[in-house]
Design a protein around this motif. Structure first.
Motif, mmCIF file in Angstrom:
data_model
loop_
_atom_site.group_PDB
_atom_site.id
_atom_site.type_symbol
_atom_site.label_atom_id
_atom_site.label_comp_id
_atom_site.label_asym_id
_atom_site.label_seq_id
_atom_site.Cartn_x
_atom_site.Cartn_y
_atom_site.Cartn_z
ATOM 1 N N HIS A 137 -61.920 -59.686 16.984
ATOM 2 C CA HIS A 137 -60.744 -59.709 17.872
ATOM 3 C C HIS A 137 -60.451 -60.774 18.750
ATOM 4 N N SER A 138 -60.881 -62.043 18.135
ATOM 5 C CA SER A 138 -60.899 -63.299 18.891
ATOM 6 C C SER A 138 -59.644 -64.297 18.457
ATOM 7 N N ALA A 139 -59.118 -64.004 17.762
ATOM 8 C CA ALA A 139 -57.925 -64.798 17.190
ATOM 9 C C ALA A 139 -56.904 -65.221 18.280
ATOM 10 N N SER A 140 -56.297 -66.308 18.407
ATOM 11 C CA SER A 140 -55.458 -66.856 19.282
ATOM 12 C C SER A 140 -54.328 -67.465 18.775
ATOM 13 N N HIS A 141 -54.626 -68.760 18.301
ATOM 14 C CA HIS A 141 -53.558 -70.039 17.826
ATOM 15 C C HIS A 141 -53.824 -70.710 16.747
ATOM 16 N N GLN A 142 -55.068 -70.764 16.235
ATOM 17 C CA GLN A 142 -55.534 -71.480 14.962
ATOM 18 C C GLN A 142 -55.349 -70.610 13.566
ATOM 19 N N PHE A 143 -54.759 -71.412 12.716
ATOM 20 C CA PHE A 143 -54.810 -70.556 11.419
ATOM 21 C C PHE A 143 -54.987 -71.263 10.163
ATOM 22 N N PHE A 144 -55.443 -70.861 9.079
ATOM 23 C CA PHE A 144 -55.543 -71.674 7.883
ATOM 24 C C PHE A 144 -54.725 -71.051 6.637
ATOM 25 N N ILE A 145 -54.738 -72.092 5.811
ATOM 26 C CA ILE A 145 -53.986 -71.503 4.412
ATOM 27 C C ILE A 145 -55.246 -71.909 3.460
ATOM 28 N N THR A 146 -55.320 -70.731 2.622
ATOM 29 C CA THR A 146 -56.574 -70.760 1.423
ATOM 30 C C THR A 146 -55.842 -71.361 0.312
ATOM 31 N N SER A 147 -56.778 -72.252 -0.385
ATOM 32 C CA SER A 147 -56.378 -73.024 -1.602
ATOM 33 C C SER A 147 -56.733 -72.160 -2.917
ATOM 34 N N ALA A 148 -57.677 -71.232 -2.673
ATOM 35 C CA ALA A 148 -58.070 -70.536 -3.728
ATOM 36 C C ALA A 148 -58.655 -69.057 -3.395
ATOM 37 N N ARG A 149 -58.763 -68.104 -4.313
ATOM 38 C CA ARG A 149 -59.244 -66.810 -4.009
ATOM 39 C C ARG A 149 -60.454 -66.981 -3.171
ATOM 40 N N SER A 150 -60.438 -66.190 -2.172
ATOM 41 C CA SER A 150 -61.525 -65.974 -1.384
ATOM 42 C C SER A 150 -61.882 -64.658 -0.940
ATOM 43 N N ARG A 151 -62.424 -63.601 -1.826
ATOM 44 C CA ARG A 151 -62.650 -62.405 -1.804
ATOM 45 C C ARG A 151 -63.383 -62.307 -0.552
ATOM 46 N N PHE A 152 -64.221 -62.889 -0.073
ATOM 47 C CA PHE A 152 -65.102 -62.664 0.756
ATOM 48 C C PHE A 152 -64.469 -62.269 2.450
ATOM 49 N N MET A 153 -63.020 -63.081 2.452
ATOM 50 C CA MET A 153 -62.263 -62.809 3.416
ATOM 51 C C MET A 153 -61.526 -61.679 3.681
ATOM 52 N N ASP A 154 -61.176 -61.135 2.450
ATOM 53 C CA ASP A 154 -60.327 -59.927 2.768
ATOM 54 C C ASP A 154 -60.882 -58.659 3.286
ATOM 55 N N GLN A 155 -60.191 -58.213 4.378
ATOM 56 C CA GLN A 155 -60.357 -57.195 5.275
ATOM 57 C C GLN A 155 -61.350 -57.677 6.393
ATOM 58 N N ASN A 156 -61.624 -58.962 6.469
ATOM 59 C CA ASN A 156 -62.835 -59.489 7.523
ATOM 60 C C ASN A 156 -61.809 -60.641 8.349
ATOM 61 N N TYR A 157 -60.647 -61.107 7.807
ATOM 62 C CA TYR A 157 -59.787 -61.958 8.545
ATOM 63 C C TYR A 157 -58.378 -61.381 8.512
ATOM 64 N N THR A 158 -57.485 -61.624 9.672
ATOM 65 C CA THR A 158 -56.210 -60.935 9.344
ATOM 66 C C THR A 158 -55.295 -62.141 8.652
ATOM 67 N N ALA A 159 -54.735 -61.457 7.360
ATOM 68 C CA ALA A 159 -53.671 -62.183 6.883
ATOM 69 C C ALA A 159 -52.451 -61.988 7.124
ATOM 70 N N PHE A 160 -51.515 -62.884 7.375
ATOM 71 C CA PHE A 160 -50.220 -62.693 7.905
ATOM 72 C C PHE A 160 -49.179 -63.401 7.170
ATOM 73 N N GLY A 161 -49.443 -64.079 6.264
ATOM 74 C CA GLY A 161 -48.226 -65.119 5.630
ATOM 75 C C GLY A 161 -48.765 -65.480 4.074
ATOM 76 N N LYS A 162 -47.904 -66.028 3.491
ATOM 77 C CA LYS A 162 -47.879 -66.766 2.289
ATOM 78 C C LYS A 162 -47.107 -68.098 1.943
ATOM 79 N N VAL A 163 -47.646 -68.916 1.569
ATOM 80 C CA VAL A 163 -46.925 -70.289 1.122
ATOM 81 C C VAL A 163 -46.219 -69.794 -0.239
ATOM 82 N N THR A 164 -44.821 -70.008 -0.043
ATOM 83 C CA THR A 164 -43.852 -69.442 -1.303
ATOM 84 C C THR A 164 -43.482 -70.977 -1.925
ATOM 85 N N ARG A 165 -43.368 -72.211 -1.241
ATOM 86 C CA ARG A 165 -43.025 -73.242 -1.796
ATOM 87 C C ARG A 165 -43.702 -74.510 -1.135
#
Length: 200
Positions: A137-165
């Protein structure tokens, strides 16, 4: 495992472990934004991120992570990410931004930390997630974009968007040389703007 042979993804695994335990040094406190910044309009769930190489379109998912989406939209409205570097880029894993290297006009260290909003959105190529420290519960203003499938992050980090183009533009960002992915001369975000759905 025989001899000293390492899995093909050994280096990436080490980088990912360090990513999980990375310290962001975030501070709790009251949110202070200029009076002109209003709560983001819920009709605007698309973002255009302009890089020097072109434009990346991002779709947000407020139904999955309403508080994280609201934080991102509010920061975009405040133009917080304009001129922001992609300071950590790890080959085959992710590109991270949101750590200012110059004055932003916003006291981001006083942004309240966000409670995790784990959801069903998988961390696959093009997923946006909120960076945090070891504490969920420490997220604030930094975000990241994954470039490949990263299953270990599922349900461990909050996903909120997707690059569509424009994911190829994220692929083209300068990579970091160290295991932590720190980029010496990082690419920067020229601007990030909310756009109406009909304009996409």
């Amino acid at each position: 495992m025989p001899g000293k042979i390492r899995p093909r993804n050994w280096s990436n695994t080490m980088n990912r472990r360090k990513f999980i335990g990375g310290s962001l040094g975030l501070c709790a406190g009251a949110l202070i934004l200029p009076g002109m910044i209003n709560r983001a309009n819920n009709r605007h769930d698309l973002i255009e991120m302009k890089l020097h190489s072109g434009t990346v379109t991002i779709s947000l998912f407020p139904e999955l992570a309403p508080n994280h989406v609201d934080r991102i939209k509010t920061l975009v409205q405040a133009r917080f990410y304009d001129g922001m570097p992609f300071a950590r880029v790890i080959e085959g894993f992710m590109a991270q931004t949101g750590d200012p290297v110059k004055e932003t006009g916003l006291d981001y260290l006083r942004l309240p930390k966000l409670a995790a909003e784990f959801n069903s959105l998988p961390f696959e190529r093009g997923t946006l997630g909120m960076a945090r420290s070891r504490h969920p519960h420490s997220a604030s203003h930094q975000f990241f974009i994954t470039s490949a499938r990263s299953r270990f992050m599922d349900q461990n980090y909050t996903a909120f968007g997707k690059v569509t183009r424009g994911m190829e533009l994220i692929d083209g960002l300068r990579r970091g040389c160290s295991e932590l992915g720190t980029v010496v001369n990082p690419d920067v975000i020229k601007s990030m703007r909310l756009i109406p759905l009909k304009a996409a």
